[in-house]
Design a protein around this motif. Structure first.
Motif, PDB file in Angstrom:
ATOM      1  N   ALA A 191       1.012  -1.078  -0.025  1.00 21.02           N
ATOM      2  CA  ALA A 191      -0.429   0.180   0.099  1.00 21.02           C
ATOM      3  C   ALA A 191       1.083   1.251   0.136  1.00 21.02           C
ATOM      4  O   ALA A 191       0.587   1.999  -0.758  1.00 21.02           O
ATOM      5  N   ILE A 192       1.965   1.110   0.821  1.00 17.41           N
ATOM      6  CA  ILE A 192       2.439   2.435   0.842  1.00 17.41           C
ATOM      7  C   ILE A 192       3.721   2.075  -0.043  1.00 17.41           C
ATOM      8  O   ILE A 192       3.593   3.996  -1.420  1.00 17.41           O
ATOM      9  N   ALA A 193       4.041   0.892  -1.224  1.00 19.24           N
ATOM     10  CA  ALA A 193       4.446   1.566  -2.863  1.00 19.24           C
ATOM     11  C   ALA A 193       3.618   1.775  -4.226  1.00 19.24           C
ATOM     12  O   ALA A 193       4.093   2.748  -4.271  1.00 19.24           O
ATOM     13  N   SER A 194       2.420   1.660  -3.465  1.00 20.81           N
ATOM     14  CA  SER A 194       1.116   2.324  -4.221  1.00 20.81           C
ATOM     15  C   SER A 194       1.437   3.362  -4.504  1.00 20.81           C
ATOM     16  O   SER A 194       1.078   4.792  -5.300  1.00 20.81           O
ATOM     17  N   VAL A 195       1.410   4.143  -3.594  1.00 23.87           N
ATOM     18  CA  VAL A 195       0.756   5.702  -3.233  1.00 23.87           C
ATOM     19  C   VAL A 195       2.360   6.560  -3.620  1.00 23.87           C
ATOM     20  O   VAL A 195       2.268   7.157  -4.526  1.00 23.87           O
ATOM     21  N   LEU A 196       3.237   6.092  -2.642  1.00 23.48           N
ATOM     22  CA  LEU A 196       5.069   6.158  -3.976  1.00 23.48           C
ATOM     23  C   LEU A 196       5.221   6.121  -4.674  1.00 23.48           C
ATOM     24  O   LEU A 196       5.777   7.479  -4.984  1.00 23.48           O
ATOM     25  N   LEU A 197       4.468   5.452  -5.527  1.00 20.77           N
ATOM     26  CA  LEU A 197       5.021   5.174  -6.402  1.00 20.77           C
ATOM     27  C   LEU A 197       3.850   5.792  -7.667  1.00 20.77           C
ATOM     28  O   LEU A 197       4.243   6.462  -8.977  1.00 20.77           O
ATOM     29  N   LEU A 198       2.398   6.364  -6.945  1.00 14.83           N
ATOM     30  CA  LEU A 198       1.990   7.088  -8.466  1.00 14.83           C
ATOM     31  C   LEU A 198       2.118   8.557  -8.105  1.00 14.83           C
ATOM     32  O   LEU A 198       1.645   8.989  -8.897  1.00 14.83           O
ATOM     33  N   LEU A 199       2.773   8.616  -6.108  1.00 17.79           N
ATOM     34  CA  LEU A 199       2.095  10.144  -6.662  1.00 17.79           C
ATOM     35  C   LEU A 199       4.088  10.526  -7.614  1.00 17.79           C
ATOM     36  O   LEU A 199       4.007  11.333  -7.472  1.00 17.79           O
ATOM     37  N   GLY A 200       5.280   9.710  -7.522  1.00 17.55           N
ATOM     38  CA  GLY A 200       5.941   9.895  -8.002  1.00 17.55           C
ATOM     39  C   GLY A 200       5.593   9.569  -9.707  1.00 17.55           C
ATOM     40  O   GLY A 200       6.967  10.559 -10.109  1.00 17.55           O
ATOM     41  N   SER A 201       5.341   8.944 -10.049  1.00 17.31           N
ATOM     42  CA  SER A 201       5.024   9.278 -11.079  1.00 17.31           C
ATOM     43  C   SER A 201       3.801   9.899 -11.813  1.00 17.31           C
ATOM     44  O   SER A 201       4.713  10.727 -12.617  1.00 17.31           O
ATOM     45  N   ILE A 202       3.028  10.247 -11.248  1.00 12.57           N
ATOM     46  CA  ILE A 202       2.599  11.505 -11.471  1.00 12.57           C
ATOM     47  C   ILE A 202       3.094  13.339 -11.766  1.00 12.57           C
ATOM     48  O   ILE A 202       3.382  13.753 -12.720  1.00 12.57           O
ATOM     49  N   GLY A 203       4.457  13.581 -10.962  1.00 13.95           N
ATOM     50  CA  GLY A 203       5.111  14.727 -10.862  1.00 13.95           C
ATOM     51  C   GLY A 203       6.407  13.820 -11.365  1.00 13.95           C
ATOM     52  O   GLY A 203       6.402  15.526 -12.694  1.00 13.95           O
ATOM     53  N   PHE A 204       6.735  13.229 -12.312  1.00 13.64           N
ATOM     54  CA  PHE A 204       7.319  12.347 -13.444  1.00 13.64           C
ATOM     55  C   PHE A 204       7.086  13.282 -14.532  1.00 13.64           C
ATOM     56  O   PHE A 204       7.463  13.482 -16.091  1.00 13.64           O
ATOM     57  N   LEU A 205       6.124  12.010 -15.732  1.00 16.64           N
ATOM     58  CA  LEU A 205       5.293  12.261 -16.557  1.00 16.64           C
ATOM     59  C   LEU A 205       4.688  14.332 -16.424  1.00 16.64           C
ATOM     60  O   LEU A 205       4.706  14.632 -17.845  1.00 16.64           O
TER      61      LEU A 205
END
Length: 317
Positions: free
Chosen positions: A236-250
């Motif tokens: 769950a923690i990984a999902s939130v971090l990966l989602l936020l990181g992907s949005i910022g990177f995109l």
């Protein structure tokens, strides 16, 4: 197998002088052949003397906290069926027969006296306790795929197998929550039995602090969720971090494709950090899930050892 089943009634006590005598006499009436144990936890009133006068086997436990008391009881006492009950005279002794029968005849590992399905919400005069019980029940059943009606009930019956294989690591009132989650995680047989709950008699006071002890219970739930369901917790923690990181990177990548320049280096660095942290969290979850699976396997071997020790104990009594 003997005709009479050895039953031990366990009553942890702290300042229950007003009610302990009645609790003991009630269980003596319902279970005349049972051994009734009272462990006094540094009471400042006459609980110890009142329990002795009522005919219980009374001992002292100097480490403060209900968890510490029950740990000592589980280590010291041998029985085929254990009944754990509070000394505050809020639980009906009459309900013990059904609970004991489920342990002895049906081979249930833990039977929980369910207050919340009957009179608890009308009898209990502390509204925050009501809210806390409902919240704890919801969280435990959601996180551990259970269907337990009353997580924090202090009225329970146990098998020898449960008592001698359950590691009591909590110190206070989070004990019942810990027991329930442990049983769900280890796939033990658990049943609930509706019981009538009565509020404490006048002059008797609860030792449970609504907010501090409630916070400990909530923290226990999340700690055990991390320990017993690591892939879900860290996933769950990984999902939130990966989602936020992907949005910022995109967002940075879109700017770069438009103007061929990286316009927001801080956003890029934070995004990459979030993605890397998310990946690390997922890896931690996978590793700990393997550890958790090995722990469950080790527990199954532990159950076999407990069964052998139970057979050896029966031969000596």
């Amino acid at each position: 197998m003997r005709d009479l089943v050895k039953i031990a009634v366990l009553i942890p006590c702290y300042n229950e002088e007003l009610t302990i005598g009645k609790v003991i006499s009630d269980f003596k009436r319902e279970l005349p052949t049972a051994e009734i144990y009272v462990y006094d936890n540094n009471s400042t009133d006459n609980t110890y003397e009142a329990a002795l006068k009522a005919g219980a086997i009374v001992k002292k436990e100097y480490r403060q906290g209900k968890g510490n008391v029950v740990r000592a009881m589980f280590r010291d006492i041998h029985a085929e069926c254990y009944v754990l009950v509070d000394g505050d005279d809020t639980y009906p002794a009459e309900a013990v027969h059904g609970m004991v029968n489920m342990v002895v005849a049906d081979k249930i590992d833990m039977v929980v006296g369910d207050r919340l399905s009957t009179t608890y919400f009308t009898e209990n005069k502390r509204p925050f306790h009501n809210v806390g019980n409902v919240l704890v029940r919801y969280l435990v059943n959601l996180m551990f795929s259970g269907n337990i009606k009353d997580i924090m009930s202090g009225y329970r019956a146990f098998s020898y197998l449960f008592v001698k294989s359950y590691p009591v690591i909590t110190r206070g009132f989070e004990l019942e929550t810990d027991m329930t989650i442990f049983a769900l995680d280890k796939n033990l047989l658990v049943r609930t039995v509706p019981i009538e709950y009565a509020d404490r008699p006048k002059g008797s006071y609860s030792k449970l602090n609504t907010f501090s002890d409630g916070f400990k219970v909530i923290m226990t739930i999340f700690k055990m969720f991390k320990n017993y369901r690591p892939i879900a917790f860290f996933g769950a923690i990984a999902s939130v971090l990966l989602l936020l990181g992907s949005i910022g990177f995109l967002s940075v990548l879109i700017d770069y494709l438009q103007v061929e320049l990286v316009l927001r280096f801080p956003t890029l660095f934070v995004s990459l950090f979030a993605i890397l942290t998310g990946i690390m969290s997922l890896v931690c979850g996978l590793i700990l899930e393997t550890v958790s699976a090995n722990s469950r396997q080790s527990y199954e071997f532990r159950l076999m050892q407990v069964q052998e020790s139970m057979k050896a104990w029966k031969r000596t009594v």
